[in-house]
Design an enzyme around this catalytic site. Structure first.
Site, mmCIF file in Angstrom:
data_model
loop_
_atom_site.group_PDB
_atom_site.id
_atom_site.type_symbol
_atom_site.label_atom_id
_atom_site.label_comp_id
_atom_site.label_asym_id
_atom_site.label_seq_id
_atom_site.Cartn_x
_atom_site.Cartn_y
_atom_site.Cartn_z
ATOM 1 N N GLY A 89 0.653 -1.231 -0.024
ATOM 2 C CA GLY A 89 -0.023 -0.150 -0.109
ATOM 3 C C GLY A 89 1.129 1.367 0.034
ATOM 4 O O GLY A 89 0.116 2.343 -0.082
ATOM 5 N N HIS A 145 -4.245 15.574 4.255
ATOM 6 C CA HIS A 145 -3.779 14.317 4.778
ATOM 7 C C HIS A 145 -3.012 15.151 6.139
ATOM 8 O O HIS A 145 -2.540 16.287 6.358
ATOM 9 C CB HIS A 145 -2.669 13.692 4.142
ATOM 10 C CG HIS A 145 -3.337 12.514 3.272
ATOM 11 N ND1 HIS A 145 -3.869 13.042 2.101
ATOM 12 C CD2 HIS A 145 -3.803 11.212 3.275
ATOM 13 C CE1 HIS A 145 -4.359 11.990 1.363
ATOM 14 N NE2 HIS A 145 -4.287 11.008 2.322
ATOM 15 N N LYS A 149 2.464 13.057 6.538
ATOM 16 C CA LYS A 149 2.565 12.337 5.326
ATOM 17 C C LYS A 149 3.864 12.977 4.299
ATOM 18 O O LYS A 149 4.157 14.200 4.352
ATOM 19 C CB LYS A 149 1.215 12.655 4.415
ATOM 20 C CG LYS A 149 1.278 11.802 3.182
ATOM 21 C CD LYS A 149 -0.125 11.695 2.595
ATOM 22 C CE LYS A 149 -0.144 10.889 1.242
ATOM 23 N NZ LYS A 149 0.393 9.586 1.163
#
Ligand code: NAD
Length: 254
Positions: A89, A145, A149
């Site tokens: 991911g 986000h 991040k």
């Protein structure tokens, strides 16, 4: 199913271990860079250097990776040599990383997914359909986000942009934020990345014509939706032949 988890002390790694525990999925081993064997969700987290040896000794059915681009590629390469499927991911891959993942996919099943949430898969379909229905409308993509991040724009925003290009049958120019004299050119897509607090992940696609606008928004309320999707993908991947898979193209089969 028994999985190995990389990046186990990270935000996503911890969540994958928590969801695996809830679901009764066995964890063959977990690693993280600089780990010292302390436990997450009752699983000892080993140093990343032990990955290849653990892959051989613990024989997991699937590796689930949420780390960074360099490490994801080296884990996929090691998985390919060992014949173990890997779901990653991780986002922020360069073109050369994608080529390396595709090469690994010629030797073992490799599945990449910039976003494992079901809601985002539905968003992609909705965006494609709205852009096809409203070809003359201006489009802007905004993602938000948490402040930790690393990559921008998000992997999900990049997939959204790909879908817009597919719907328009054209590769639109991307404009990342605007400053100074910056009038909108026909067909360009503005892309905006906001970083603040502990926001899990939000994606908004704005389509606007004269006298009307349409906003399609997805908000993730918890990292669990990503971990659930990643474990569903792992369960699916373990019985697939060696290939390079993208979550967006197989999600409807889960
Ligand atoms: P994070 O920084 O909290 O965690 C990453 C972890 O990986 C850290 O613990 C770090 O020490 C570890 N790590 C880095 N290199 C390593 C290596 N070589 N071996 C082992 N561990 C290593 O980040 P995060 O929020 O958990 O996100 C991780 C990745 O997953 C990012 O690329 C992020 O964009 C992506 N992500 C994807 C989804 C999705 O649904 N696909 C959802 C959320 C985040």
């Amino acid at each position: 199913m028994n999985v190995a988890v990389t990046g186990a002390t990270g935000r996503m790694g911890r969540t994958v271990l928590a969801v695996a525990r809830e679901r009764g999925v066995e964890v063959a081993f977990a690693v993280n860079r600089g780990a010292d064997g302390s436990h997450v969700e009752g699983v000892p987290v080993r140093p990343a250097e032990e990955f290849e040896a653990l892959l051989e000794s613990a024989s997991p059915d699937v590796v689930v990776d949420f780390t960074g681009p360099d490490s994801a590629v080296s884990y996929a390469t090691a998985c390919a040599s060992a014949g173990v499927p890997i779901v990653t991911g991780t986002t922020g891959f360069a073109e050369s990383d994608v080529a390396a993942l595709q090469e690994a996919g010629t030797r073992t099943p490799v599945l990449v997914g910039a976003n494992f949430s079901r809601g985002v898969q539905a968003l992609l379909g909705a965006v494609e359909s709205a852009v096809a229905d409203l070809p003359e409308y201006d489009v802007e993509v905004t993602e938000t986000h948490h402040n930790g991040k690393l990559d921008a724009p998000s992997g999900t925003a990049k997939v959204v942009l790909e879908r817009i290009d597919e719907a328009r049958d054209d590769a639109a120019e991307r404009v990342h934020g605007r400053e100074g004299e910056a009038p909108r050119r026909d067909g360009e897509i503005g892309v905006h990345a906001r970083r603040a607090g502990d926001i899990t992940g939000e994606h908004e696609v704005l389509l606007a014509g004269n006298h009307e606008s349409l906003e399609l928004t997805h908000r993730a309320g918890s990292r669990e939706v990503f971990a659930e999707g990643a474990l569903d993908a792992a369960a699916w991947l373990r019985s697939q032949p060696g290939d390079y898979y993208r979550f967006e193209t197989i999600a409807s089969q889960l």
